[in-house]
Design a protein around this motif. Structure first.
Motif, short mmCIF file in Angstrom:
data_model
loop_
_atom_site.label_atom_id
_atom_site.label_comp_id
_atom_site.label_asym_id
_atom_site.label_seq_id
_atom_site.Cartn_x
_atom_site.Cartn_y
_atom_site.Cartn_z
N GLU A 38 46.72 86.41 31.85
CA GLU A 38 46.84 87.85 31.59
C GLU A 38 47.80 88.51 32.58
OE1 GLU A 38 42.89 86.57 29.91
OE2 GLU A 38 44.04 86.16 31.73
N GLY A 41 51.21 87.62 31.64
CA GLY A 41 51.63 88.35 30.44
C GLY A 41 52.21 89.71 30.79
N THR A 44 55.62 89.15 32.36
CA THR A 44 56.63 88.79 31.36
C THR A 44 57.12 90.01 30.60
OG1 THR A 44 55.57 86.61 31.12
CG2 THR A 44 57.15 87.27 29.42
N ILE A 45 56.22 90.91 30.28
CA ILE A 45 56.61 92.16 29.61
C ILE A 45 57.54 92.97 30.50
CG2 ILE A 45 55.77 94.40 28.79
CD1 ILE A 45 53.27 92.94 27.74
N TYR A 105 53.17 98.81 24.04
CA TYR A 105 52.34 97.60 24.15
C TYR A 105 50.84 97.92 24.20
CZ TYR A 105 56.48 94.75 24.92
OH TYR A 105 57.68 94.09 24.76
N GLN A 107 48.99 99.53 26.43
CA GLN A 107 48.46 99.20 27.75
C GLN A 107 48.40 100.48 28.59
OE1 GLN A 107 47.48 96.22 28.97
NE2 GLN A 107 48.26 94.73 27.48
N ASN A 228 60.27 87.36 23.34
CA ASN A 228 59.25 87.91 24.25
C ASN A 228 58.81 89.31 23.83
OD1 ASN A 228 59.16 85.70 26.02
ND2 ASN A 228 60.96 86.42 27.12
N GLY A 232 54.94 89.72 22.60
CA GLY A 232 54.12 90.64 23.37
C GLY A 232 53.57 91.77 22.52
N ARG A 233 54.38 92.25 21.57
CA ARG A 233 53.97 93.38 20.74
C ARG A 233 52.96 92.98 19.67
NH1 ARG A 233 52.06 96.74 18.26
NH2 ARG A 233 52.90 98.70 17.47
N ALA A 237 49.34 89.67 25.21
CA ALA A 237 49.84 89.25 26.52
C ALA A 237 49.60 87.78 26.80
CB ALA A 237 49.20 90.11 27.62
N LEU A 240 51.98 85.53 24.92
CA LEU A 240 53.27 85.74 25.55
C LEU A 240 53.37 84.98 26.86
CD1 LEU A 240 56.01 87.15 25.82
CD2 LEU A 240 54.83 89.13 26.81
N ALA A 241 52.28 84.96 27.63
CA ALA A 241 52.27 84.22 28.90
C ALA A 241 52.45 82.73 28.65
CB ALA A 241 50.97 84.47 29.66
#
Length: 473
Positions: A38, A41, A44-45, A105, A107, A228, A232-233, A237, A240-241
């Motif tokens: 997490e 993730g 990465t974003i 995202y 978040q 990515n 991610g979207r 996450a 994506l990680a």
């Protein structure tokens, strides 16, 4: 003189790349056992946007300053002052992006992260011109020693903060410290003329070259990062990680092997920008050298994928294994392709570099969207490999036919013996039975067989002596 400079550049570039590879591998292995998928993730974003703004801060000015022979001290001072204004603007804009990224995202963590990294963007933009000046002077020693020292500082800060419970902030704060150290060194090792007035003429001198370089980087960014962005979207996450960890690991060989050549090629080969035959011959030598290493390595990474991921990062990253094995197929394509940009630059054909970036992006975007539509990170990785394969064909067409006035045959000849080496590795690992459940032991056995197979292949193809001479010359 050029051969001596090339050897010196390769030696220090190799020192920098190999040292940084080991340092980054150790840092990544330690942090991957402290931080969670997490956490990675989130990182990465953030990296998606950070890479984009770093590219905007560069604007193609670095390679353009290296390539242009007419710039004087006043011109450099004026260009640097222009870069200061750009860096301030980009740093402020980046710092304000946290809330829009939160919304995109879904978040609530990005506002303070983006404010902190706004300083990274600022200092990164300020170091572009000083770094280019050192490369133009062929001071490869200073550049590579600095990057090694900066990475050590980054690792100490990141691991210390991670152990103290800073989670993803450990990487973010460490990155700001690293970039500030690099800027401080580059700035103090150049005598930039601050008395020079801010004028548009020096910028216009390099703009034609820088524009195409920048547009290529701009287009290539979306080609390289759309996976990515969309994963991610639409997948979250954690997937994506896993994908990001696999992709990062798959480009380690490129960093370790091809990465020592690219920083050296343009500063040296720019002196031969009007001699297509010289540049073509150097390119074919690079293809042969990288092919001999990368094609067998692709086979090894595919068959040793489980052991590589588990040994480097631990059991919590088992979800990265299928993606890494798929991406391993493209390692040789990426390694050879990574050197092509420097040859476009050296030949003053950034127009073709831009065109290759456009076609590559169109193909990669279509492939990634289709992979995301299918709905798994494995499908995205498969489509990326297919796209890389087509891009490799197009890129070599542009180089051989349009830049060097030659043809495909010479590239195929350069790759013929490396292909035999790959076939030998394939035979070895197809016949190899399961060994143990211990990733380390498996890697020792498979790595030993890889080295033996490579040496046997070089002897069979009568390339061992040739490869030694190629490295020397």
């Amino acid at each position: 003189m050029a051969k001596s400079e090339f050897k010196t550049g390769i030696i220090f570039s190799a020192f920098g790349k190999y040292s940084n590879f080991v340092i980054n591998l150790l840092i990544n292995s330690v942090l991957s056992r402290i931080l969670t998928p997490e956490d990675y993730g989130i990182i990465t974003i953030v990296q998606i946007f950070l890479v984009f703004f770093d590219m905007l801060a560069d604007m193609g000015f670095g390679p353009a300053v290296i390539q242009n022979r007419t710039l004087d001290d006043d011109d450099i001072g004026s260009i640097f002052k222009f870069s200061i204004l750009i860096s301030i603007a980009l740093g402020v804009i980046f710092g304000l992006l946290g809330q829009p990224v939160n919304i995109f995202y879904d978040q609530d963590v990005f506002v303070p992260i983006f404010i902190i990294l706004g300083f990274e963007i600022f200092f990164y933009g300020l170091m572009i011109i000083p770094r280019a000046l050192l490369l133009k002077k062929k001071d490869f020693k200073s550049v590579n020693v600095l990057e090694v020292v900066s990475n050590i500082i980054y690792g100490v800060v990141a691991i210390t903060l991670a152990l103290l419970g800073f989670s993803y902030y450990s990487i973010i704060l460490a990155r700001v410290v690293k970039i500030f150290c690099m800027f401080s060194f580059y700035f103090t090792h150049n005598n930039i003329n601050f008395k020079a007035k801010l004028r548009k003429e020096p910028v216009l001198k390099i703009w034609a070259f820088a524009r195409n370089q920048f547009l290529f980087n701009f287009i290539n960014y979306f080609s390289r990062n759309l996976d990515n962005i969309l994963i991610g979207r639409y997948m979250g996450a954690v997937p994506l990680a896993y994908y990001g960890k696999s992709y990062q690991t798959s480009i380690y060989p490129n960093t370790l092997l091809a990465g020592i050549l690219s920083p050296v090629i343009q500063p040296i080969m720019s002196e031969y920008q009007d001699d297509k035959e010289v540049m073509k011959n150097v390119y074919l030598r690079v293809v042969r050298l990288l092919g001999n290493l990368s094609i067998p390595l692709s086979v090894f990474c595919f068959f040793a994928g489980n052991d590589i991921i588990l040994f480097l990062f631990g059991e919590q990253w088992v979800g990265s294994i299928p993606v890494f094995k798929i991406l391993a197929i493209s390692i040789w394509l990426q390694m050879i392709a990574s050197s092509t940009g420097a040859f476009y630059q050296s030949a003053n054909r950034t127009d073709l570099l831009l065109f290759s970036g456009i076609q590559s992006t169109v193909l990669n975007v279509a492939a990634i969207i289709f992979g995301v539509y299918i709905g798994t990170i494995e499908s995205v990785a498969t489509m990326v490999v297919i796209s890389f394969s087509f891009n490799f064909i197009v890129n070599n067409y542009l180089l051989m036919y349009k830049t060097f006035d030659s043809g495909y045959q010479e590239v195929l000849v350069a790759l013929s013996k490396p292909a035999i080496l790959g076939a030998i590795q394939l035979g070895i690992f197809l016949l190899l039975p399961s060994i143990t459940n211990n990733p380390f032991i498996n890697l020792v056995v498979k790595g030993s067989l890889f080295v033996i197979g490579l040496l046997v292949g070089l002897l069979i193809t009568k390339q061992l002596k040739e490869l030694v001479n190629l490295v020397k010359n």
